[in-house]
Design a protein around this motif. Structure first.
Motif, short mmCIF file in Angstrom:
data_model
loop_
_atom_site.label_atom_id
_atom_site.label_comp_id
_atom_site.label_asym_id
_atom_site.label_seq_id
_atom_site.Cartn_x
_atom_site.Cartn_y
_atom_site.Cartn_z
N ASP A 1 94.56 38.29 17.48
CA ASP A 1 94.49 36.93 18.01
C ASP A 1 95.78 36.19 17.65
OD1 ASP A 1 91.92 37.15 19.12
OD2 ASP A 1 90.97 36.63 17.22
N PHE A 2 96.17 35.23 18.49
CA PHE A 2 97.42 34.52 18.21
C PHE A 2 97.53 33.14 18.83
CE2 PHE A 2 97.89 37.29 21.82
CZ PHE A 2 98.48 36.49 22.78
N LEU A 3 96.62 32.74 19.69
CA LEU A 3 96.67 31.41 20.31
C LEU A 3 95.85 30.45 19.45
CD1 LEU A 3 96.16 32.54 24.01
CD2 LEU A 3 98.31 31.97 22.87
N HIS A 4 96.52 29.44 18.92
CA HIS A 4 95.90 28.55 17.93
C HIS A 4 95.98 27.10 18.42
CE1 HIS A 4 96.05 26.99 13.50
NE2 HIS A 4 94.92 26.69 14.10
N VAL A 5 94.83 26.55 18.78
CA VAL A 5 94.74 25.17 19.26
C VAL A 5 94.10 24.34 18.15
CG1 VAL A 5 93.69 23.65 20.99
CG2 VAL A 5 94.52 25.92 21.66
N PHE A 6 94.65 23.15 17.90
CA PHE A 6 94.14 22.31 16.83
C PHE A 6 94.49 20.84 17.10
CE2 PHE A 6 98.40 23.60 15.91
CZ PHE A 6 99.02 22.44 15.46
N TYR A 7 93.83 19.98 16.38
CA TYR A 7 94.16 18.56 16.41
C TYR A 7 93.88 18.00 15.03
CZ TYR A 7 94.38 13.64 17.57
OH TYR A 7 94.71 12.32 17.59
N GLN A 8 94.91 17.52 14.37
CA GLN A 8 94.83 17.00 13.00
C GLN A 8 94.14 18.03 12.10
OE1 GLN A 8 93.22 13.01 13.34
NE2 GLN A 8 95.07 12.27 14.35
N ASP A 9 92.95 17.73 11.57
CA ASP A 9 92.26 18.66 10.67
C ASP A 9 91.30 19.60 11.40
OD1 ASP A 9 93.55 17.71 8.43
OD2 ASP A 9 92.02 16.17 8.05
N TRP A 10 91.13 19.42 12.70
CA TRP A 10 90.23 20.26 13.48
C TRP A 10 91.01 21.45 14.02
CZ3 TRP A 10 90.48 21.72 18.64
CH2 TRP A 10 89.37 22.41 19.13
N HIS A 11 90.47 22.66 13.84
CA HIS A 11 91.10 23.88 14.32
C HIS A 11 90.09 24.71 15.10
CE1 HIS A 11 94.83 23.63 11.92
NE2 HIS A 11 94.07 22.85 11.18
N TYR A 12 90.43 25.03 16.34
CA TYR A 12 89.62 25.94 17.13
C TYR A 12 89.94 27.35 16.65
CZ TYR A 12 87.19 27.81 21.17
OH TYR A 12 86.29 28.47 21.99
N PRO A 13 88.96 28.26 16.64
CA PRO A 13 89.26 29.63 16.21
C PRO A 13 90.40 30.24 17.03
CG PRO A 13 86.90 29.31 16.37
CD PRO A 13 87.54 28.07 16.95
N ILE A 14 91.27 30.94 16.37
CA ILE A 14 92.43 31.56 17.02
C ILE A 14 91.92 32.61 18.01
CG2 ILE A 14 94.58 32.82 16.61
CD1 ILE A 14 94.53 31.57 13.76
N PHE A 15 92.55 32.68 19.19
CA PHE A 15 92.07 33.56 20.25
C PHE A 15 93.24 34.25 20.94
CE2 PHE A 15 92.56 29.27 21.75
CZ PHE A 15 93.11 29.36 23.01
N ASN A 16 92.97 34.97 22.03
CA ASN A 16 93.99 35.74 22.74
C ASN A 16 93.76 35.64 24.25
OD1 ASN A 16 92.03 37.75 23.48
ND2 ASN A 16 92.23 38.61 21.44
N ILE A 17 94.57 36.34 25.02
CA ILE A 17 94.46 36.29 26.48
C ILE A 17 93.14 36.90 26.96
CG2 ILE A 17 95.48 37.17 28.63
CD1 ILE A 17 98.24 36.87 27.25
N ALA A 18 92.69 37.96 26.32
CA ALA A 18 91.41 38.57 26.70
C ALA A 18 90.27 37.57 26.51
CB ALA A 18 91.15 39.83 25.87
N ASP A 19 90.31 36.82 25.42
CA ASP A 19 89.28 35.80 25.18
C ASP A 19 89.32 34.72 26.26
OD1 ASP A 19 88.58 37.13 22.82
OD2 ASP A 19 89.93 35.90 21.60
N CYS A 20 90.52 34.36 26.70
CA CYS A 20 90.67 33.38 27.79
C CYS A 20 90.02 33.91 29.07
CB CYS A 20 92.14 33.06 28.05
SG CYS A 20 92.96 32.18 26.72
N ALA A 21 90.26 35.19 29.36
CA ALA A 21 89.68 35.80 30.57
C ALA A 21 88.15 35.77 30.50
CB ALA A 21 90.19 37.23 30.74
N ILE A 22 87.59 36.11 29.33
CA ILE A 22 86.14 36.09 29.16
C ILE A 22 85.60 34.67 29.35
CG2 ILE A 22 84.26 36.40 27.50
CD1 ILE A 22 85.94 38.76 26.33
#
Length: 166
Positions: free
Chosen positions: A122-143
């Motif tokens: 996994d390598f795509l990391h979305v966050f805002y301030q102290d909130w972090h979404y679990p790191i994901f990848n392109i396959a996860d996006c497709a799903i």
């Protein structure tokens, strides 16, 4: 040839394209990042190399290793069932076909990781301030996109019009 033109398998080219992009991006991350290394791209988005030994949101990620084979088996069975379903869909059922194709593609992308490495890259990391979404990848996006299309299709007018005709 009819299978790839007149059924849901007409999306094979997109599945292949996304699968190649998924795998190449993961190889690039493995070769260029140390585990845990992160590069900031936007104020709310980083490239961060992580390994997921579990399933979605690292479910069972801290188990003793048996989960690798469980999730591998589930991915194989689900992919095969969806592939058969895809082959039985009509060309006109584009939302459902695209949804299943994306889910298969994502499942196979993560299946390849589990088979080769024992974990999902996994390598795509979305966050805002102290909130972090679990790191994901392109396959996860497709799903995820496939699942959203599946939900959209279930509420679509295509299903209602076919019920009225029958």
């Amino acid at each position: 040839m009819k299978l790839f033109q007149q059924t849901g398998w007409r999306w094979w080219w997109l599945m292949l394209l996304l699968l190649v992009a998924d795998q190449l991006s993961k190889v690039w991350v493995i070769q260029n990042f140390s585990l845990g290394e992160s590069i900031s791209l936007l104020p709310v988005f980083n490239f961060t190399y992580a390994r997921n030994y579990g399933a979605a949101f690292s479910f069972l990620g801290d188990a003793s290793g048996w989960q690798r084979w469980l999730f591998t088996g589930i991915a194989v069975v689900v992919s095969l069932v969806l592939a058969v379903w895809l082959s039985r869909l009509q060309k006109s059922q584009w939302k459902l076909s695209l949804a299943l194709a994306l889910i298969i593609c994502g499942a196979v992308g993560n299946l390849i990781d589990r088979s080769l490495y024992g974990y999902v890259v996994d390598f795509l990391h979305v966050f805002y301030q102290d909130w972090h979404y679990p790191i994901f990848n392109i396959a996860d996006c497709a799903i995820s996109i496939g699942a959203a299309l599946l939900i959209w299709d279930s509420f679509g007018s295509d299903n209602k019009s076919s019920e009225v005709k029958s």
